[in-house]
Design an enzyme around this catalytic site. Structure first.
Site, PDB file in Angstrom:
ATOM      1  N   GLY A 120      13.879  71.165  63.866  1.00 16.35           N
ATOM      2  CA  GLY A 120      15.169  70.019  63.326  1.00 16.35           C
ATOM      3  C   GLY A 120      14.963  69.902  62.023  1.00 16.35           C
ATOM      4  CG  ASN A 135       9.245  81.158  56.524  1.00 13.65           C
ATOM      5  OD1 ASN A 135       8.715  82.049  57.677  1.00 13.65           O
ATOM      6  ND2 ASN A 135       8.358  80.659  55.939  1.00 13.65           N
ATOM      7  CB  CYS A 173       2.593  78.609  45.500  1.00 15.47           C
ATOM      8  SG  CYS A 173       3.317  77.813  44.727  1.00 15.47           S
ATOM      9  CB  THR A 202       3.524  73.189  63.297  1.00 10.50           C
ATOM     10  OG1 THR A 202       4.348  73.311  62.552  1.00 10.50           O
ATOM     11  CG2 THR A 202       2.168  73.181  63.793  1.00 10.50           C
TER      12      THR A 202
HETATM   13  N1  PLP Z   1       8.062  78.451  61.467  1.00 12.95           N
HETATM   14  C1  PLP Z   1       9.052  78.968  60.240  1.00 12.95           C
HETATM   15  C2  PLP Z   1       9.920  80.108  60.951  1.00 12.95           C
HETATM   16  C3  PLP Z   1       8.467  77.588  59.197  1.00 12.95           C
HETATM   17  O1  PLP Z   1       9.897  78.066  58.589  1.00 12.95           O
HETATM   18  C4  PLP Z   1       8.107  76.728  59.743  1.00 12.95           C
HETATM   19  C5  PLP Z   1       8.620  75.557  58.273  1.00 12.95           C
HETATM   20  O2  PLP Z   1       8.141  76.035  57.696  1.00 12.95           O
HETATM   21  C6  PLP Z   1       7.567  76.292  60.616  1.00 12.95           C
HETATM   22  C7  PLP Z   1       7.629  77.302  61.756  1.00 12.95           C
HETATM   23  C8  PLP Z   1       7.568  74.999  60.701  1.00 12.95           C
HETATM   24  O3  PLP Z   1       7.706  74.031  61.612  1.00 12.95           O
HETATM   25  P1  PLP Z   1       6.999  72.901  61.358  1.00 12.95           P
HETATM   26  O4  PLP Z   1       7.402  72.258  60.132  1.00 12.95           O
HETATM   27  O5  PLP Z   1       8.438  72.120  61.946  1.00 12.95           O
HETATM   28  O6  PLP Z   1       6.355  72.002  61.916  1.00 12.95           O
END
Ligand code: PLP
Length: 713
Positions: A212, A161, A338, A73
């Site tokens: 990570g 994801n 959810c 993020t």
């Molecule tokens: N992008 C994708 C495709 C993700 O699966 C996630 C996590 O759910 C994120 C971004 C965000 O990652 P982080 O939890 O390291 O901020």
């Protein structure tokens, strides 16, 4: 408790033992601040540099920058800020820039939300434009061609994801490079790390985000790749760490752990090869196919990460499958984020244009690339057991459920309710207030219980409910009684008898076993009254349930001089039923499961629900104090089949699924009061049950907050 099989690696993973050991080492031995110039600092700095160079090698980052950040993020945030600041600078220099911020329709929310946030904060007034995807989740390249000429930034993920769908980055790059002024390009590589080959500097990718905790490192560490010529603006200013590009003392434990994961990736001993992962995924897919007939995989497996499966089962909601798998100790997730109260359909599957039922039934199973054969074999065995339970409990086809109980079954979808009134002896039922979203579940239930349907009715006058009603009636085909097929425009069957109601009026009534369902038209709306008639009469105290549209009662009650005043329609209903009659609405904006006429007439406040929560630590003491307490398990029958029941020595326990709670309300309300302690998996459903009882004036209702999950049962 059943041993846990964790199949939710796309949400997060456990930490690799070597990574945990590295983190500990960094905290104990290499604890120095990497900015310090003494030996302790220098050793910490060296560790950090070696992790960075390993990452540079593994990701093919070449001359690009790799920054340690807190996660994807933050990486996405920084990339978006950098791209938008570059647009602003070009504008300030009088140069023309693209006006569009393009992002794939299935991007993680971090992307569109960051785009909107920084666009607003920087006052750029650029247009956010969604790049559609096809039914396989692949980006629409023609649409991209149409946008690219006016795009300032394009954001596409490497792999999704929810579905594991792998994007065609090569094709996207070709389209971007054709543009006269090539837009900046951000690629979210979170789900690709460790699963797909990456060679960043050989591409035109400007920014790439990594996290990570999706690959066995702890939460709170990630990477941002910035291509050598890409514009950059720091998100965090301060002590000038990371060469001034990202201030703040580095997360050294996280960096060390990430380093151990990258080392494992490089040495090739810990992570399984692509071929092995495909074999393991196929084993899981085959066991799902065998256990759950009718299963649909929501993306073609050939274009999907070898570690992700996303599937739907007709007639079974995501929530039901999650509850079942969870009870069986298999941790999976729905295709969408959810909330406890509501399982929203997956926006990713909706963006792919998949049918509503598929998006509302989606389940994701994902495992990490370090998974063992044993874990997958154990998962396959549990999947087979879950499939058998689903069929035995009549939730999945094919099955002929024999264990059918009389009563009213509540089906819910986002605060709206459909009701199935069931007579076990004649194996017949009546459906009231069906919804389009609930149609597959109703059909599966009716089919698997082998029920005849006497009528499909609605209390709602709007076109949407009428069309859901007639669609279900059509879909039921031969199961629908001929008298209903020949019925009037409301689905009310021909040849019904007449019954005298408590107000003296004569109503048309449909027999359901020993009971009758009377149609009651009042104050311009329709209600249906279910009760046991006596010699052609339905006195008020014989009416157990009243099915009514939401506007008929509660919403119409207004406060005057501090006291509730009943609406005209409520007063009319009050003349034909008793105060304890259970009101079953088609919708309840307040989230109540059901109410009674009596409870609608008294002012309730949330304060009544405040002390109903029992923590697992205090449950034993509570039960000791209340020897007569009744434990009420409100989980659905299939969950009980999958996992052990929560027993408490010396305490009576009953099973009343939440979907059948309404049948029990009058017995509890009219019987000798005793403490009721509701339990379920997470505390969500038990909370609803306890709140429902409290609102009905039953003060002795409690529930196990946090559910069996936190109680370790
Ligand atoms: N992008 C994708 C495709 C993700 O699966 C996630 C996590 O759910 C994120 C971004 C965000 O990652 P982080 O939890 O390291 O901020």
């Amino acid at each position: 408790m059943t041993s846990e099989i964790y199949l939710d690696a796309n949400a997060t993973t456990s930490v690799l033992p070597a990574a945990a050991a590295s983190a500990l080492h960094a905290m104990g031995e290499l604890f120095g601040n990497p900015s310090s110039t003494h030996y302790t600092g220098l050793r910490a700095k060296d560790m950090m540099a070696s992790v960075r160079s390993r990452a540079t090698r593994l990701l093919g980052a070449g001359h690009g920058q790799l920054l340690f950040v807190s996660g994807a993020t933050e990486a996405i945030q920084t990339a978006v800020l950098s791209a938008l600041c570059a647009v602003r600078e070009r504008r300030q220099r009088g140069e023309t820039t693209g006006q569009l911020l393009v992002y794939g329709a299935t991007e993680h929310k971090a992307v569109p939300e960051s785009l909107a946030h920084w666009n607003r904060l920087l006052g750029l007034d650029l247009e956010l434009r969604v790049l559609p995807v096809d039914t396989q989740g692949q980006h629409d390249l023609d649409a991209l061609r149409g946008m690219v000429g006016d795009a300032a930034l394009v954001c596409t993920m490497a792999a999704n994801n929810e579905t594991g769908c792998i994007s065609d980055l090569v094709a996207i790059e070709e389209v971007l490079c054709v543009a006269a002024v090539r837009p900046l390009w951000l690629v979210d590589c979170v789900q690709a790390l460790g699963k797909l080959p990456l060679n960043l500097a050989a591409t035109r990718i400007d920014y790439a985000a990594f996290s990570g905790h999706k690959l066995y490192a702890p939460k709170g560490i990630g990477l941002l790749y910035v291509q050598a010529d890409a514009p950059f603006t720091p998100l965090m200013a301060g002590g000038g760490q990371e060469a001034g590009l990202r201030s703040g003392t580095e997360n050294m434990a996280g960096i060390a752990a990430l380093g151990a994961v990258l080392e494992a990736l490089e040495d090739g001993h810990t992570f399984r090869s692509h071929g092995t992962l495909v074999r393991l995924r196929d084993e899981l897919a085959n066991s799902l196919r065998a256990a759950l007939p009718g299963i649909v995989f929501n993306t073609p497996l050939a274009k999907t990460l070898p570690t992700t499966l996303n599937f739907s089962i007709p007639g079974v909601s995501s929530k039901e499958l999650l509850d079942l798998f969870d009870a069986a100790g298999v941790r999976v997730s729905s295709g969408s984020a959810c909330s406890a109260a509501k399982a929203a359909p997956s926006f990713v599957l909706e963006a792919m244009g998949l049918p509503a039922w598929q998006a509302a039934s989606a389940v994701r199973m994902s495992f990490g690339p370090a998974t063992s054969d044993e874990l997958i074999s154990a998962a396959c065995a549990r999947i087979a057991a879950c499939g058998a339970i689903l069929r035995a409990s009549g939730l999945a086809q094919p099955s002929r459920q024999t264990n059918t109980e009389d009563g009213v079954v509540q089906f819910s979808d986002d605060g709206e309710y459909a009701w199935l009134l069931l007579d076990a002896t004649s194996r017949s039922c009546i459906v009231v207030d069906p919804l389009e979203a609930l149609e597959p579940r109703l059909v599966t239930y009716i089919d698997s219980h082998n029920l005849g349907v006497l009528a499909v009715l609605t209390t709602r006058a709007d076109a949407e409910h009428e069309s859901a009603r007639s669609a279900l009636a059509r879909r039921l085909g031969l199961r629908l009684d001929d008298r209903a097929k020949a019925g009037d425009g409301d689905g009310w069957p021909t040849g019904c008898g007449a019954i005298t109601l408590a107000n003296g009026s004569v109503a048309s009534a449909l027999a359901l076993g020993q009971l009758s369902l009377a149609r009651f038209e009042h104050a311009g709306s329709k209600a249906y009254l279910l009760g046991q008639p006596i010699h052609g009469h339905m006195p008020a105290d014989a009416v157990r349930f009243a099915f009514t549209a939401d506007t008929a009662v509660g919403a119409a009650i207004t406060q005057r001089d501090g006291g509730p005043v009943a609406s005209a329609s409520l007063l009319q209903l009050a003349r034909v039923m008793q105060g304890a009659t259970v009101l079953c609405r088609s919708r309840d904006g307040r989230g109540h499961l059901a109410s009674t006429l009596q409870s609608e007439m008294v002012q309730t406040s949330n304060a009544e629900e405040e002390d109903m929560h029992l923590r697992s630590a205090t449950l034993d003491a509570f039960l000791e104090l209340h020897a007569d307490a009744l434990l009420v398990d409100v989980r659905e029958p299939f969950e009980l089949l999958a996992g052990p029941a929560p027993c408490k020595a010396g305490h009576e326990a009953v099973h009343v699924p939440l979907s059948r709670l309404v049948n029990q309300l009058d017995t509890w309300l009219q019987g000798t009061p005793r403490p009721l302690v509701f339990v379920c998996r997470s505390g969500n459903r038990s909370g609803k049950a306890a709140a429902c009882m409290r609102r009905l004036g039953y003060g002795q209702a409690w529930h196990l907050a946090g559910g069996l999950a936190l109680a370790g049962r």
